[in-house]
Design a protein around this motif. Structure first.
Motif, PDB file in Angstrom:
ATOM      1  N   MET A  46       0.839  -1.193   0.000  1.00 55.43           N
ATOM      2  CA  MET A  46       0.000   0.000   0.000  1.00 55.43           C
ATOM      3  C   MET A  46       0.878   1.248   0.000  1.00 55.43           C
ATOM      4  O   MET A  46       1.683   1.436   0.891  1.00 55.43           O
ATOM      5  CB  MET A  46      -0.866  -0.002   1.277  1.00 55.43           C
ATOM      6  N   ASN A  47       0.712   2.066  -1.021  1.00 53.43           N
ATOM      7  CA  ASN A  47       1.571   3.242  -1.137  1.00 53.43           C
ATOM      8  C   ASN A  47       0.895   4.485  -0.574  1.00 53.43           C
ATOM      9  O   ASN A  47      -0.327   4.553  -0.491  1.00 53.43           O
ATOM     10  CB  ASN A  47       1.947   3.477  -2.601  1.00 53.43           C
ATOM     11  N   LEU A  48       1.723   5.436  -0.251  1.00 50.02           N
ATOM     12  CA  LEU A  48       1.202   6.708   0.226  1.00 50.02           C
ATOM     13  C   LEU A  48       1.116   7.674  -0.943  1.00 50.02           C
ATOM     14  O   LEU A  48       1.950   7.632  -1.843  1.00 50.02           O
ATOM     15  CB  LEU A  48       2.159   7.288   1.270  1.00 50.02           C
ATOM     16  N   PRO A  49       0.117   8.568  -0.914  1.00 51.60           N
ATOM     17  CA  PRO A  49       0.088   9.614  -1.940  1.00 51.60           C
ATOM     18  C   PRO A  49       1.287  10.557  -1.755  1.00 51.60           C
ATOM     19  O   PRO A  49       1.955  10.518  -0.725  1.00 51.60           O
ATOM     20  CB  PRO A  49      -1.237  10.334  -1.666  1.00 51.60           C
ATOM     21  N   ASP A  50       1.524  11.387  -2.751  1.00 53.86           N
ATOM     22  CA  ASP A  50       2.616  12.362  -2.631  1.00 53.86           C
ATOM     23  C   ASP A  50       2.270  13.443  -1.619  1.00 53.86           C
ATOM     24  O   ASP A  50       1.104  13.802  -1.449  1.00 53.86           O
ATOM     25  CB  ASP A  50       2.876  13.022  -3.999  1.00 53.86           C
ATOM     26  N   LYS A  78      -3.017   6.084   3.920  1.00 54.22           N
ATOM     27  CA  LYS A  78      -3.095   4.902   3.048  1.00 54.22           C
ATOM     28  C   LYS A  78      -4.542   4.604   2.672  1.00 54.22           C
ATOM     29  O   LYS A  78      -4.827   4.168   1.567  1.00 54.22           O
ATOM     30  CB  LYS A  78      -2.498   3.678   3.769  1.00 54.22           C
TER      31      LYS A  78
END
Lengths: 164, 289
Positions: free
Chosen positions: B1-5, B42
């Motif tokens: 799961m990636n984080l937004p910028d 997330k």
């Protein structure tokens, strides 16, 4: 912290992490999670991704000797810190006694939780060489194992402590 | 799961942190331990454009006794730092115990008391014991510093009186004459569980007479709350089993729980009765535990 801005205006940050004794400098975006940094930048894939929310403990690494969930720590926040991953537990090609004990006591089934378990146990035994069973259970309470039922894991940690 | 910028700042001083927070406006969020904030990001429950990390503000991690003021805990003190503090173990073991039963070891090594308070989760484990002990918050912005009782800080789930440009820098447990305090967390597992009911109490006893009592309840109202009618029943009275039962019943009628996946309203009310009684008995008999 040095900031590098590329032609598209995207900011990146210069970080240096000490991982298993080696120093790694990288230029990364702020949203890079420590687990991603370890697995994808440094190719240390022993650290596992599980829930990715800080509940399961699969991604446990030691930060300055303390277990943390690398899925909810930003790599930029780990700048300047010492990280120990499962790859850093064996020394001189010799498994740590905790790892030996996990093998001898059949404390591993699928193995997915094992890196995190070993690191939580490592941190515990470094701080408290002769823990009680309850202290072992508390130390690994943030590491979920869906196979073993924990009995042999707890036993393995206690046996490793006895051998010290 | 990636984080937004997002844009990231790591100010070197409290002044810089406050100035950044004021400059960047409501799109900026303070990053303490991140164990809650990063999860919310997330899940896209929150999308701050800017994170301002407090990691370099070492002065916010201290736990000290300040003469004439009380025990001062920096907002960046982690749960484990609180749990392992020899000062707190000696003066308010109840606070150490509350911190020790939060989440799991990995989260306790990173999650901070400041985050636990500012996130204003109704079931958070630290606010009840601090409210029972009459704790005060120190809130700092470019306009200066203000002090607010923790009890008045929360306005609803996830909502507080913290202004968008304000930072929580510390929690003070003022000197007091309480002879005992405790927090009992009732969760569905021993680890990694949110409180179904959390009961914190602080009492001042003179032999068997209760001179002062404070009861703070977690997870049974939109915000951590005091059971003031129940407290009033104790003050000036000799402690008996019957009285403690009546106090527990009173607290269970004062609270305002919801039914959810962890327990029904009715169940929570009855557990408030049970744990209020148990917590009071424990603090009366055993001191700060």
């Amino acid at each position: 912290m040095q900031v590098v801005v590329d032609n598209n205006g995207i900011k990146r940050y210069l970080v240096t992490l000490n991982i298993n004794g080696d120093s790694y400098t990288r230029v990364i975006k702020a949203n890079t999670l420590l687990v991603k940094f370890l697995r994808e930048e440094i190719d240390l894939t022993g650290t596992k991704k599980g829930c990715e929310l800080g509940d399961c403990g699969s991604c446990t690494v030691l930060m300055d000797g303390k277990p943390v969930n690398s899925c909810i720590v930003l790599a930029v926040e780990a700048d300047g810190h010492e990280i120990t991953t499962i790859e850093g537990v064996a020394q001189n090609n010799k498994l740590d006694r905790i790892q030996e004990s996990f093998i001898e006591n059949a404390a591993i089934q699928c193995g997915y939780c094992t890196p995190g378990m070993v690191l939580s146990a490592k941190a515990l035994l470094t701080q408290n060489p002769h823990p009680t069973e309850q202290e072992v259970r508390t130390a690994i309470a943030g590491n979920l194992c869906r196979c073993t039922g924990y009995v042999n894991i707890v036993k393995a940690v206690l046996v490793a402590a006895d051998e010290q | 799961m990636n984080l937004p910028d997002f844009d990231y700042y790591i100010p070197a001083s409290l002044q810089d942190a406050c100035a950044l927070l004021a400059e960047k406006g409501p799109g900026a969020k303070v990053l303490a331990g991140g164990t809650d904030l990063l999860n919310k990001m997330k899940h896209e429950l929150m999308a701050p454009e800017v994170l301002i990390s407090l990691k370099k503000l070492d002065q916010l991690t201290s736990i000290d006794y300040v003469s004439g003021k009380g025990v001062v805990i920096g907002s960046m003190a982690t749960h484990n730092a609180i749990s392992n503090s020899s000062l707190l173990q000696e003066k308010y073991l109840s606070v150490c115990e509350a911190a020790q039963h939060m989440a799991n070891n990995q989260v306790r090594n990173v999650g901070t008391i400041g985050g636990n308070i500012v996130n204003a989760v109704p079931s958070a484990d630290l606010p009840p014991i601090f409210i029972a002990l009459g704790a005060l918050l120190t809130l700092v912005s470019t306009n200066g510093e203000r002090v607010m009782p923790l009890e008045e800080f929360f306005t609803g789930p996830g909502k507080t009186h913290l202004a968008p440009d304000e930072l929580l820098t510390g929690i003070v447990i003022p000197d007091n004459s309480f002879t005992g305090s405790t927090y009992i967390k009732f969760g569905l597992r021993r680890s990694g569980a949110l409180a179904v009911v959390g009961v914190a109490v602080a009492v001042e006893m003179d032999r068997n007479i209760c001179k002062d009592a404070r009861i703070a309840l977690g997870a049974v109202a939109p915000v951590p709350m005091r059971a003031k009618k129940a407290e009033a029943m104790m003050i000036g009275n000799a402690i008996t089993d019957e009285l403690l039962e009546q106090v527990g019943v009173c607290a269970s009628t004062e609270c305002n729980p919801i039914s959810d996946i962890r327990g029904s309203e009715e169940y929570r009310r009855d557990m408030v009765r049970v744990f209020t009684k148990r917590a009071l008995r424990k603090a009366i008999n055993n001191g700060h535990v």
